[in-house]
Design a protein around this motif. Sequence first.
Motif, mmCIF file in Angstrom:
data_model
loop_
_atom_site.group_PDB
_atom_site.id
_atom_site.type_symbol
_atom_site.label_atom_id
_atom_site.label_comp_id
_atom_site.label_asym_id
_atom_site.label_seq_id
_atom_site.Cartn_x
_atom_site.Cartn_y
_atom_site.Cartn_z
ATOM 1 N N THR A 1 1.016 -1.180 -0.083
ATOM 2 C CA THR A 1 0.079 -0.031 0.076
ATOM 3 C C THR A 1 0.814 1.099 0.004
ATOM 4 O OG1 THR A 1 -1.387 -1.326 1.356
ATOM 5 C CG2 THR A 1 -1.758 1.029 1.257
ATOM 6 N N ASP B 1 -3.892 10.055 5.476
ATOM 7 C CA ASP B 1 -4.432 9.189 4.640
ATOM 8 C C ASP B 1 -3.710 7.785 4.947
ATOM 9 O OD1 ASP B 1 -5.902 11.250 3.735
ATOM 10 O OD2 ASP B 1 -4.620 11.468 2.056
ATOM 11 N N THR B 2 -2.469 7.807 5.092
ATOM 12 C CA THR B 2 -1.731 6.449 5.289
ATOM 13 C C THR B 2 -2.070 5.684 6.572
ATOM 14 O OG1 THR B 2 0.212 7.153 3.906
ATOM 15 C CG2 THR B 2 0.440 5.224 5.259
ATOM 16 N N LYS C 1 -5.447 4.327 6.124
ATOM 17 C CA LYS C 1 -5.420 3.165 5.282
ATOM 18 C C LYS C 1 -4.720 1.985 5.988
ATOM 19 C CE LYS C 1 -4.777 4.056 0.987
ATOM 20 N NZ LYS C 1 -3.984 4.348 -0.338
ATOM 21 N N GLN D 1 -5.565 6.946 13.441
ATOM 22 C CA GLN D 1 -6.193 6.292 12.249
ATOM 23 C C GLN D 1 -7.615 7.110 12.113
ATOM 24 O OE1 GLN D 1 -4.768 4.714 14.925
ATOM 25 N NE2 GLN D 1 -5.336 2.501 15.078
#
Length: 112
Positions: free
Chosen positions: A6, A46-47, A50, A77
């Motif tokens: 990812t 965003d990471t 994800k 998160q």
Amino acid sequence: MSHKETDGIIQEKPGGRVIIGQVHGHPTPDEEGKVGSTGTSDKDRDTSAKLNIPIYSVDAFSGKKTGKSSNINRVTQGGVRTNKIGKTKGQGTGTFNLGRDALEIYGGKRKQ
């Protein structure tokens, strides 16, 4: 061991290693005219969402002398950003336990 990739980050699947957090520094930019930023970025946010882990950044670009402490920042998160949650140890300063903080978030003891 199987894994998926990812955004260039390898994430192990259950039954293997578990990633509970990620830490990176923000060094002085090499390009003339570029300026480092404090805190966490939108990409960090965003990471974090994800991968379902907290992301920590260390403000290591401020031109401080070696051995001095630097600010630690976090995004969870859930997208909650907290700047200056602690400092690196440096010489003669307190500490912030990144591993414990990430584990408490991962285990649900600490709110996101």
